[in-house]
Design an enzyme around this catalytic site. Structure first.
Site, mmCIF file in Angstrom:
data_model
loop_
_atom_site.group_PDB
_atom_site.id
_atom_site.type_symbol
_atom_site.label_atom_id
_atom_site.label_comp_id
_atom_site.label_asym_id
_atom_site.label_seq_id
_atom_site.Cartn_x
_atom_site.Cartn_y
_atom_site.Cartn_z
ATOM 1 N N GLY A 177 0.824 -1.196 0.000
ATOM 2 C CA GLY A 177 0.000 0.000 0.000
ATOM 3 C C GLY A 177 0.861 1.250 0.000
ATOM 4 O O GLY A 177 2.036 1.199 0.406
ATOM 5 N N GLN B 183 3.030 9.914 1.227
ATOM 6 C CA GLN B 183 4.290 9.156 1.176
ATOM 7 C C GLN B 183 5.098 9.419 -0.088
ATOM 8 O O GLN B 183 6.229 8.954 -0.208
ATOM 9 C CB GLN B 183 4.008 7.652 1.256
ATOM 10 N N CYS C 188 6.440 -0.229 6.801
ATOM 11 C CA CYS C 188 5.985 0.968 6.093
ATOM 12 C C CYS C 188 7.121 1.423 5.183
ATOM 13 O O CYS C 188 8.268 1.489 5.622
ATOM 14 C CB CYS C 188 5.643 2.067 7.104
ATOM 15 N N LEU C 189 6.807 1.723 3.927
ATOM 16 C CA LEU C 189 7.863 2.119 2.978
ATOM 17 C C LEU C 189 8.572 3.399 3.423
ATOM 18 O O LEU C 189 9.696 3.649 3.022
ATOM 19 C CB LEU C 189 7.284 2.298 1.572
ATOM 20 N N HIS D 46 -3.853 1.357 7.755
ATOM 21 C CA HIS D 46 -2.503 1.948 7.742
ATOM 22 C C HIS D 46 -2.445 3.120 6.760
ATOM 23 O O HIS D 46 -1.931 4.200 7.099
ATOM 24 C CB HIS D 46 -1.497 0.847 7.370
ATOM 25 N N GLU D 47 -2.992 2.913 5.544
ATOM 26 C CA GLU D 47 -2.880 3.960 4.511
ATOM 27 C C GLU D 47 -3.789 5.154 4.814
ATOM 28 O O GLU D 47 -3.409 6.299 4.581
ATOM 29 C CB GLU D 47 -3.194 3.382 3.127
ATOM 30 N N HIS E 137 -2.167 7.411 7.114
ATOM 31 C CA HIS E 137 -1.203 8.305 6.449
ATOM 32 C C HIS E 137 -1.875 9.596 5.977
ATOM 33 O O HIS E 137 -1.278 10.666 6.015
ATOM 34 C CB HIS E 137 -0.574 7.614 5.231
HETATM 35 CO CO CO Z 1 3.053 3.388 5.685
#
Ligand code: CO
Length: 170
Positions: A43, A48, A89-90, A131-132, A135
């Site tokens: 995701g 991000q 998480c990226l 999670h997204e 963000h």
């Molecule tokens: Co993340």
């Protein structure tokens, strides 16, 4: 476009609602898909990639109809149960930790065709949505980690902060 790494302030900003699905939105969604696939993520959210708009892309492909992997202005309308599981998480390379999430979520959003979609998600997909969408509100998974996990990643988080200051100063 590239992935914004913690503690970049872009990650803490509340993303703006998208009120028109134009070329920029579609192109950015495409680019976000590419970035997510390349990084083997599940995701990615607008903030991000330094784009403070309410769009997420999701890479849990088996569980979603084809047109609904990019979601605009997603909102969780209902949630049930709780489940503890490990997340990454990226924007936090090398860091993982346990987070308690709802087990099932109902998500309401728009797809890239401007159609309203309602999705009931469980398992990994439910976790990715939570999670997204976090963000989009400037909330990060370290904020939600269990105290034990948060403690275990403290040093790594500090390293990212040091690295960021160093890159900034250079
Ligand atoms: Co993340």
């Amino acid at each position: 476009m590239k992935v914004t790494i913690y503690p970049d302030e872009a990650l803490r900003r509340k993303a703006a609602v998208i009120d028109e699905i134009n070329d920029e939105v579609c192109q950015n969604a495409e680019e976000m898909f590419d970035i997510m696939r390349e990084a083997e993520g599940v995701g990615l959210a607008g903030p991000q990639v330094g784009w403070s708009r309410r769009l997420i892309v999701v890479g849990v492909e088996d569980e979603l109809p084809d047109g609904e992997r990019a979601l605009i202005n997603p909102v969780i309308t209902d949630e049930y149960g709780t489940l503890l599981s490990e997340e990454g998480c990226l924007s936090f390379p090398g860091i993982t930790g346990n987070v308690v999430r709802s087990e099932v979520v109902d998500v309401s959003a728009y797809n890239l065709n401007g159609e309203k979609v309602e999705i009931k998600a469980t398992g990994l997909l439910a976790r990715v949505f939570q999670h997204e969408i976090d963000h989009l509100n400037g909330v990060l998974f370290i904020d939600r980690m269990t105290p034990a996990s948060r403690m275990s990643v403290t040093q790594k988080v500090k390293e990212l902060e040091r690295l960021y200051q160093k890159v900034r100063a250079s």
